[in-house]
Design an enzyme around this catalytic site. Structure first.
Site, short mmCIF file in Angstrom:
data_model
loop_
_atom_site.label_atom_id
_atom_site.label_comp_id
_atom_site.label_asym_id
_atom_site.label_seq_id
_atom_site.Cartn_x
_atom_site.Cartn_y
_atom_site.Cartn_z
N ASN A 11 -15.25 26.06 -60.62
CA ASN A 11 -15.61 27.37 -60.06
C ASN A 11 -15.04 27.44 -58.65
O ASN A 11 -15.58 26.81 -57.73
CB ASN A 11 -17.14 27.50 -60.06
N LYS A 13 -15.07 29.84 -56.65
CA LYS A 13 -15.83 30.75 -55.78
C LYS A 13 -14.84 31.68 -55.04
O LYS A 13 -13.82 32.02 -55.62
CB LYS A 13 -16.74 29.96 -54.84
N HIS A 103 -24.75 32.94 -61.60
CA HIS A 103 -24.67 31.88 -60.59
C HIS A 103 -25.72 32.15 -59.51
O HIS A 103 -25.98 33.32 -59.18
CB HIS A 103 -23.26 31.85 -59.98
N GLU A 105 -25.51 32.03 -56.46
CA GLU A 105 -24.96 32.80 -55.35
C GLU A 105 -24.94 34.29 -55.66
O GLU A 105 -24.85 35.12 -54.75
CB GLU A 105 -23.56 32.25 -55.00
N GLU A 175 -27.68 24.20 -62.40
CA GLU A 175 -27.23 23.94 -61.04
C GLU A 175 -28.41 24.07 -60.08
O GLU A 175 -28.75 25.20 -59.68
CB GLU A 175 -26.16 24.95 -60.63
N GLY A 181 -23.10 22.56 -52.85
CA GLY A 181 -22.34 22.56 -51.61
C GLY A 181 -23.02 21.80 -50.48
O GLY A 181 -22.64 21.94 -49.31
#
Ligand code: 13P
Length: 260
Positions: A11, A13, A103, A105, A175, A181
């Protein structure tokens, strides 16, 4: 026990423009070829930004590359007055195999609800795309020991009404938000606890054979140095990789985790 082909998905991003994408795809392809990567044994997917997809399609189709690709999101709608949104129909035309849905995010940063994600899953299937449905808990929830309940609640709500013929092909990515991160990787036992519980939930919602065939990935600070241990767990069938997928050498090593 069903044999599930491991999937390593990168991914990207919001990283790399279409010119940089060309460089990374070419380098990844050479590196995997040098390592004699067996794509039949471990599937490799990349999930670049929308603006890179046409370039990636041209490279993959033109050079007959074995990696597959997909998008990071899609609209629940098929076409119309939805400024800034991207239809699954367009992604299918660009040769996408996968689309990431839910996701953290997007759940957190864009307020995406389970109801919306359910519509996005339906949209993906309408256009022949395979969803990579993401789920995971925030740190406070883990501290309270509610990670399993939280994630199973997400799965149940997101899959509401999705028929068994469709769900058979879905990919689920666990996740934990606190591991994304941050360099803070969940232990293999943490990953197995939730991935195993997800498979149990799928068996309850559908049936054992369906649950046994669905691939469940782990994501959150996966690197070549920790991937083998995580992949050693029985209910972990691959990884959704963020930062480490932006470096060809490192991502290729992750894809070759069996030899790492
Ligand atoms: P990192 O691998 O950078 O932690 O990101 C994980 C992730 O969010 C993949 O979707």
């Amino acid at each position: 026990m069903a044999s599930r082909t491991p999937l390593m998905a990168g991914n990207w991003k919001m990283n790399l423009d279409h010119l940089q994408a060309t460089q990374l795809v070419q380098k990844l392809d050479w590196t995997l070829k040098d390592a004699e990567h067996d794509y039949g044994a471990v599937e490799v997917a990349i999930l670049p930004p929308f603006t890179d997809l046409r370039t990636v399609q041209t490279l993959v189709e033109g050079d007959k590359l074995s990696l597959v690709y997909g998008a990071q999101d899609l609209s629940p709608k098929d076409e119309g007055a939805y400024t800034g949104d991207i239809s699954g129909a367009f992604l299918a035309k660009l040769g996408c195999t996968y689309v990431t849905i839910g996701h953290s995010e997007r759940r957190e940063g864009h307020g995406e609800t389970d109801e919306l994600l359910n519509e996005k899953i339906q949209a993906a299937y309408r256009h022949g795309l395979t969803p990579i449905l993401c789920c995971g808990e925030a740190l406070e929830i883990r501290k309270e020991g509610r990670q399993v309940d939280h994630v199973l609640g997400q799965i149940e709500a997101d899959l509401a009404g999705i028929p068994v013929e469709q769900v058979r092909t879905i990919v689920i990515a666990y996740e934990p938000i606190w591991a994304i991160g941050t360099g803070e990787v969940a232990t293999p036992e943490d990953a197995q606890e939730v991935c195993g519980a997800i498979r149990g939930k799928l068996a309850e919602l559908y049936d054992e054979a369906t649950a046994a065939g669905i691939r469940i990935l782990y994501g959150g600070s996966v690197k070549s140095s920790n991937v083998s241990e995580i992949m050693g767990k029985p209910d972990v069938d691959g990884a959704l990789v963020g930062g480490a997928s932006l470096k060809a050498d490192e991502f290729a090593k992750i894809c070759g985790f069996e030899t790492a």
